[in-house]
Design an enzyme around this catalytic site. Structure first.
Site, PDB file in Angstrom:
ATOM      1  N   GLY A   9       0.832  -1.209   0.000  1.00 26.70           N
ATOM      2  CA  GLY A   9       0.000   0.000   0.000  1.00 26.70           C
ATOM      3  C   GLY A   9       0.858   1.247   0.000  1.00 26.70           C
ATOM      4  O   GLY A   9       0.507   2.271   0.578  1.00 26.70           O
ATOM      5  N   ALA A  10       1.995   1.159  -0.679  1.00 23.78           N
ATOM      6  CA  ALA A  10       3.013   2.215  -0.566  1.00 23.78           C
ATOM      7  C   ALA A  10       2.625   3.517  -1.266  1.00 23.78           C
ATOM      8  O   ALA A  10       3.268   4.538  -1.041  1.00 23.78           O
ATOM      9  CB  ALA A  10       4.349   1.706  -1.098  1.00 23.78           C
ATOM     10  N   GLN A  13      -1.850   6.825   1.814  1.00 25.10           N
ATOM     11  CA  GLN A  13      -1.506   7.904   2.781  1.00 25.10           C
ATOM     12  C   GLN A  13      -0.368   7.513   3.729  1.00 25.10           C
ATOM     13  O   GLN A  13       0.595   8.240   3.884  1.00 25.10           O
ATOM     14  CB  GLN A  13      -2.689   8.139   3.703  1.00 25.10           C
ATOM     15  CG  GLN A  13      -3.838   8.896   3.277  1.00 25.10           C
ATOM     16  CD  GLN A  13      -4.477   9.447   4.565  1.00 25.10           C
ATOM     17  OE1 GLN A  13      -4.167  10.565   4.945  1.00 25.10           O
ATOM     18  NE2 GLN A  13      -5.299   8.659   5.230  1.00 25.10           N
ATOM     19  N   ASP A 157      -1.960   3.651  19.245  1.00 22.04           N
ATOM     20  CA  ASP A 157      -2.832   3.776  20.422  1.00 22.04           C
ATOM     21  C   ASP A 157      -1.984   4.064  21.671  1.00 22.04           C
ATOM     22  O   ASP A 157      -2.348   4.889  22.509  1.00 22.04           O
ATOM     23  CB  ASP A 157      -3.631   2.480  20.601  1.00 22.04           C
ATOM     24  CG  ASP A 157      -4.305   2.075  19.299  1.00 22.04           C
ATOM     25  OD1 ASP A 157      -5.220   2.783  18.864  1.00 22.04           O
ATOM     26  OD2 ASP A 157      -3.876   1.080  18.682  1.00 22.04           O
ATOM     27  N   HIS A 185      -6.882  -3.541  18.017  1.00 24.59           N
ATOM     28  CA  HIS A 185      -6.798  -2.160  17.521  1.00 24.59           C
ATOM     29  C   HIS A 185      -8.191  -1.765  17.024  1.00 24.59           C
ATOM     30  O   HIS A 185      -8.496  -1.815  15.837  1.00 24.59           O
ATOM     31  CB  HIS A 185      -5.773  -2.035  16.389  1.00 24.59           C
ATOM     32  CG  HIS A 185      -5.846  -0.680  15.734  1.00 24.59           C
ATOM     33  ND1 HIS A 185      -5.481   0.477  16.378  1.00 24.59           N
ATOM     34  CD2 HIS A 185      -6.300  -0.291  14.517  1.00 24.59           C
ATOM     35  CE1 HIS A 185      -5.683   1.511  15.586  1.00 24.59           C
ATOM     36  NE2 HIS A 185      -6.182   1.071  14.453  1.00 24.59           N
TER      37      HIS A 185
END
Ligand code: NAX
Length: 323
Positions: A9-10, A13, A157, A185
């Site tokens: 997913g480079a 965002q 988190d 998460h």
């Protein structure tokens, strides 16, 4: 010898932030050379090419090679550190179960590619949501890789919790230690301040419990939504920063007298069902992590830890056929 870092997913965002920070040496330091493998889906390859061109234009001293691909088998070849960021976002009208199924396909394919092509010592950090269950799927599809290689990101988190506490206590977040995020998460995660220290001294008994329960915990659990409301987009730079913190601590070790929160395969510690990818307090040394044992768990904490455990067990049931 260069280390190979793969980012999926480079062109997204988070990937766009992460690639440049890793390439500039912020993961392994200024003396470690890296090969950067960037994976995207086919329609995003043009955008990914642009990212690679910009990376080249930075002339980073730490980068040996940059490869782009839409084939997981190529992108995960010899990978030492895998950042699995790319995932399918929740579309309009999509149920959480649909999201689980769609992402399950992606992470089972990537798990298989890791099994076939990556370094046997790979360290995997799953960021793409639902991160914990995606990590479980990748792990289950890579039977030749040690299960401890598969982790999911809770560090954002953890860092968010430290920032809130520092603001409340009027101190710097670096003066706080021993914060724990337990579980998933998601909004069921349990930010636990019972072992919190300020400059090495226990501080939990001085914290206002009403503030902890009514403000702090829900705020950390819902911080992602708060950012989306303010920015119009989900957290990206902070997520990339947390991903580097997670992997750097894993590789180089957690700070002395402190620990990190990492979602890892449960070994049954604290009564959490074995096998699910659950966040625990961990100490990292020599490239391995171990769960901090014998922390006192009060009834409120136990209940919170079980709520988030149940959510992970339900997610596991929904994708059981892919394990
Ligand atoms: P973007 O939508 O900006 O980027 C995702 C990228 O992944 C896209 O470019 C897309 O083409 C690519 N992609 C999709 N399927 C792929 C596949 N099979 N192989 C390779 N690439 C693929 O999302 P972004 O804001 O970067 O967020 C990425 C993921 O991180 C999301 O799932 C998001 O929910 C998750 N997050 C997780 C966090 C955590 O703490 N674990 C916090 C931040 C973030 O929300």
């Amino acid at each position: 010898m260069s280390k190979t870092v793969t980012i999926t997913g480079a062109a997204g965002q988070i990937g766009y932030q992460l690639a440049f920070r890793i390439a500039s040496g912020q993961l392994l330091g200024a003396n470690e050379k890296i090969n950067l493998n960037l994976l995207e889906i086919t329609p995003a390859l043009d955008a990914l090419k642009g990212v690679a061109m910009e990376l080249e234009d930075c002339a980073f001293e730490t980068v040996s090679n940059i490869h782009i691909s839409d084939d997981p088998n190529k992108a995960f070849k010899n990978t030492d550190y895998g950042f699995l960021v790319g995932a399918k976002p929740r579309g309009p009208g999509m149920e959480r179960s649909d999201l689980l199924q769609e992402n399950a396909k992606i992470f089972s394919a990537q798990g298989k590619a890791i099994n076939e092509t990556s370094s046997r010592d790979i360290k995997v950090l799953v960021v793409g949501n639902p991160a914990n269950t995606n990590a479980l799927i990748a792990m289950s599809n890579a039977p030749d890789i040690d299960k401890s290689a598969f982790t999911a990101m809770m560090r954002l988190d953890h860092n968010r919790a430290l920032a809130q506490l520092a603001s409340k206590l009027d101190c710097h977040s670096s003066e706080l230690s021993n914060m724990t995020i337990w579980g998933n998460h998601s909004t069921t995660q349990y930010p636990d301040v019972n072992n919190l220290k300020l400059l090495g001294e226990s501080i939990s008994s001085r914290l206002d419990q009403t503030w902890i329960k009514d403000d702090f915990i829900p705020r950390v659990q819902n911080r992602g939504a708060e950012i989306i409301k303010a920015r119009g987009l989900s957290s990206a730079a902070s997520a990339a920063s947390a991903a580097i913190d997670h992997m750097r601590d894993w590789v180089l070790g957690t700070k002395v007298d402190d620990w990190a929160s990492m979602a890892i395969p449960s070994d049954g510690s604290y009564g959490i069902t074995e096998g699910i990818i659950y966040s625990f307090p961990v100490i990292c040394q020599n490239g391995t992590y171990s769960i901090v044992q014998n922390l006192e768990i009060d009834p409120f904490s136990k209940e919170c830890m079980q709520i988030t455990e149940k959510e992970l067990l339900d997610e596991k049931t929904a994708i059981e056929h892919l394990l």
